[in-house]
Design a protein around this motif. Structure first.
Motif, short mmCIF file in Angstrom:
data_model
loop_
_atom_site.label_atom_id
_atom_site.label_comp_id
_atom_site.label_asym_id
_atom_site.label_seq_id
_atom_site.Cartn_x
_atom_site.Cartn_y
_atom_site.Cartn_z
N ILE A 293 -2.17 7.40 -2.96
CA ILE A 293 -2.50 5.99 -3.12
C ILE A 293 -3.88 5.73 -2.53
O ILE A 293 -4.15 6.09 -1.37
CB ILE A 293 -1.45 5.11 -2.41
N SER A 294 -4.75 5.12 -3.29
CA SER A 294 -6.12 4.89 -2.83
C SER A 294 -6.14 3.96 -1.63
O SER A 294 -5.49 2.91 -1.61
CB SER A 294 -6.96 4.30 -3.96
N ALA A 295 -6.90 4.33 -0.60
CA ALA A 295 -6.99 3.56 0.64
C ALA A 295 -8.36 3.78 1.26
O ALA A 295 -9.16 4.60 0.78
CB ALA A 295 -5.88 3.96 1.61
N ARG A 296 -8.64 3.06 2.35
CA ARG A 296 -9.91 3.20 3.05
C ARG A 296 -9.67 3.18 4.55
O ARG A 296 -8.90 2.36 5.06
CB ARG A 296 -10.87 2.08 2.65
N VAL A 297 -10.34 4.06 5.27
CA VAL A 297 -10.24 4.10 6.73
C VAL A 297 -11.08 2.95 7.31
O VAL A 297 -12.27 2.83 7.00
CB VAL A 297 -10.73 5.45 7.30
N VAL A 298 -10.45 2.11 8.15
CA VAL A 298 -11.19 0.99 8.74
C VAL A 298 -11.33 1.10 10.26
O VAL A 298 -12.16 0.42 10.85
CB VAL A 298 -10.52 -0.36 8.38
N ALA A 299 -10.54 1.97 10.90
CA ALA A 299 -10.66 2.14 12.35
C ALA A 299 -9.99 3.44 12.77
O ALA A 299 -9.02 3.87 12.14
CB ALA A 299 -10.05 0.97 13.11
N LYS A 300 -10.53 4.06 13.83
CA LYS A 300 -9.95 5.28 14.40
C LYS A 300 -9.99 5.17 15.91
O LYS A 300 -11.01 4.77 16.47
CB LYS A 300 -10.71 6.52 13.93
N THR A 301 -8.89 5.53 16.56
CA THR A 301 -8.83 5.50 18.02
C THR A 301 -8.27 6.83 18.52
O THR A 301 -7.13 7.18 18.19
CB THR A 301 -7.93 4.35 18.53
N ASP A 310 -6.29 3.21 11.36
CA ASP A 310 -5.96 2.02 10.58
C ASP A 310 -6.57 2.18 9.19
O ASP A 310 -7.76 2.47 9.05
CB ASP A 310 -6.50 0.76 11.25
N ILE A 311 -5.74 1.96 8.17
CA ILE A 311 -6.20 2.11 6.80
C ILE A 311 -5.86 0.85 6.01
O ILE A 311 -4.88 0.16 6.29
CB ILE A 311 -5.56 3.35 6.12
N LEU A 312 -6.68 0.56 5.04
CA LEU A 312 -6.50 -0.62 4.20
C LEU A 312 -6.15 -0.17 2.79
O LEU A 312 -6.83 0.67 2.20
CB LEU A 312 -7.77 -1.47 4.18
N VAL A 313 -5.05 -0.73 2.29
CA VAL A 313 -4.58 -0.41 0.94
C VAL A 313 -4.58 -1.70 0.13
O VAL A 313 -3.97 -2.69 0.53
CB VAL A 313 -3.17 0.20 0.97
N MET A 330 -11.86 12.41 8.20
CA MET A 330 -12.41 11.26 7.46
C MET A 330 -13.06 10.26 8.41
O MET A 330 -12.55 9.98 9.49
CB MET A 330 -11.31 10.56 6.65
N SER A 331 -14.17 9.71 7.99
CA SER A 331 -14.92 8.75 8.81
C SER A 331 -14.51 7.33 8.48
O SER A 331 -13.92 7.05 7.42
CB SER A 331 -16.43 8.92 8.57
N ILE A 332 -14.85 6.41 9.37
CA ILE A 332 -14.62 4.99 9.12
C ILE A 332 -15.40 4.56 7.88
O ILE A 332 -16.58 4.88 7.73
CB ILE A 332 -15.02 4.15 10.34
N GLY A 333 -14.71 3.86 6.98
CA GLY A 333 -15.31 3.42 5.74
C GLY A 333 -15.08 4.37 4.58
O GLY A 333 -15.30 4.01 3.41
N GLU A 334 -14.61 5.58 4.87
CA GLU A 334 -14.41 6.58 3.81
C GLU A 334 -13.15 6.29 3.01
O GLU A 334 -12.12 5.87 3.55
CB GLU A 334 -14.33 7.97 4.44
N LYS A 335 -13.22 6.54 1.70
CA LYS A 335 -12.05 6.40 0.83
C LYS A 335 -11.15 7.61 1.00
O LYS A 335 -11.62 8.75 1.06
CB LYS A 335 -12.48 6.24 -0.63
N VAL A 336 -9.83 7.35 1.10
CA VAL A 336 -8.85 8.42 1.29
C VAL A 336 -7.65 8.15 0.41
O VAL A 336 -7.58 7.11 -0.27
CB VAL A 336 -8.40 8.50 2.78
#
Length: 363
Positions: A293-301, A310-313, A330-336
């Motif tokens: 499912i297409s998503a995007r990384v928005v934060a990493k801790t 945290d990912i946004l779908v 994967m970096s912040i902002g990268e599509k995953v």
């Protein structure tokens, strides 16, 4: 120190009110003999009040408590605290500052003859390993040493049931885990029935043979640690025992349909009804874009043992949180691509009623 006979406790319809506010409401519970029971819940849920009622420090407005089948509290019946064979270990340990360790330990043995006091004192000192501390005073002891002395003092009279109110909360994290292990080893070796109050779900899961989750004066759920974590009875129980991603979905033909997948469950809901999926962070994983499912990384801790991501779908308004014990490149902002790794999903009706627990497999 000889093993005291383990005792069972049974609470039937116990209620308590303060100033018109019901602090405990119709509590019915069986405490198994020789086991450790954890009363778990947030501040103000009634767990410490319940402990005081069991000890005899407070009385219920309604209900009955039995020890080994004999009533100790009930209509027209009240056994005084000192006659219940119930020990109490306080959160702040409540050691007498003007008494030595040996004198603190002997305080609860005043009903015994001098020779018997000496024998019992020697037994408890040897069992808990306090021989090098007996001549010292509480102010000279470390937090862990004070905790062990308080435990020994509570166990010296050989109570049938030991009550412990947040016994490890005053210790630093590293020391807390060590002292907790030592305490549990002593309690299990002696075979004493123990009731431990805690607000920490991880502690309850690690300590309790029986975990009793309380909410607003009522029992939300009671069961073994595996039962209460793997099969939560409500969204509240699921989220209290560990973080969850909440997804509202539509119930259709035996499945809950969500933006990240459709999952079967044994529900009794009409098609078109709302249902709720609680998905734990460790149930999610991500990979390179194009494999889920297409998503995007928005934060990493970075959290040491794990990484919180945290990912946004689309079209979800809120991010999903996942935990990974492997490094995520994967970096912040990268599509995953979001994937489900086979851990449990807990499904409920949208009215907060427990429905089912399923193994995820997007369809």
């Amino acid at each position: 120190m000889p093993t005291a006979p383990a005792s069972s406790l049974e609470l039937r319809g116990v209620s308590r009110r303060f100033g018109g506010r019901e602090v405990l409401s119709d509590i019915s519970l069986t405490i198994p003999p020789g086991r450790i029971t954890c009363l778990l819940g947030e501040s103000g849920c009634g767990k410490s009040t319940l402990l005081r009622i069991v000890s005899g420090v407070d009385r219920p407005d309604n209900g009955t408590i039995l020890m080994n089948g004999a009533p100790i509290v009930g209509p027209g019946h009240f056994v005084e605290p000192e006659q219940r064979r119930i020990g109490f270990m306080f959160q702040d340990y409540a050691l007498f500052p003007h008494l030595s360790v040996a004198e603190n330990l002997a305080f609860g043995l005043r009903h015994l003859s001098r020779p018997d006091q000496g024998r019992r004192l020697a037994e408890v000192v040897d069992r808990i390993g306090l021989g090098h501390l007996t001549g010292r005073y509480p102010h000279s002891l470390s937090g862990g040493e004070q905790q062990r002395v308080a435990l020994a003092r509570a166990l010296a009279p050989q109570p049938a049931v030991l009550l412990m109110d947040e016994p490890f909360s005053n210790l630093d994290q590293g020391l807390r885990e060590r002292v907790r292990r030592e305490t549990l080893a002593i309690l299990r070796k002696i075979g004493t029935s123990a009731i431990i109050v805690t607000h920490d779900p991880q502690e309850a899961l690690a300590v309790g043979d029986l975990v009793v989750l309380m909410r607003a004066g009522r029992i939300e759920q009671a069961g073994t640690p595996f039962e209460i974590y793997d099969r939560p009875a409500s969204p509240y129980a699921a989220e209290f025992m560990g973080p969850c991603n909440r997804l509202t979905g539509i119930w259709s033909q035996g499945r809950i349909e969500t933006p990240i997948g459709t999952f079967p469950a044994a529900l009794d809901l009409p098609d078109g009804a709302l249902a709720l999926a609680c998905i734990r962070p460790q149930a999610l994983s991500i990979g390179p874009d194009g494999h889920g499912i297409s998503a995007r990384v928005v934060a990493k801790t970075f959290m040491g043992e794990s990484e919180q991501i945290d990912i946004l779908v689309h079209p979800l308004a809120e991010t999903l949180r996942m935990h990974s014990h492997v490094r995520i490149p994967m970096s912040i902002g990268e599509k995953v691509s979001l994937q489900l790794n086979g851990a449990q999903i807990h499904v409920f009706a949208d009215d907060n009623r427990r429905i089912d627990t399923i193994l995820p497999g997007p369809e």
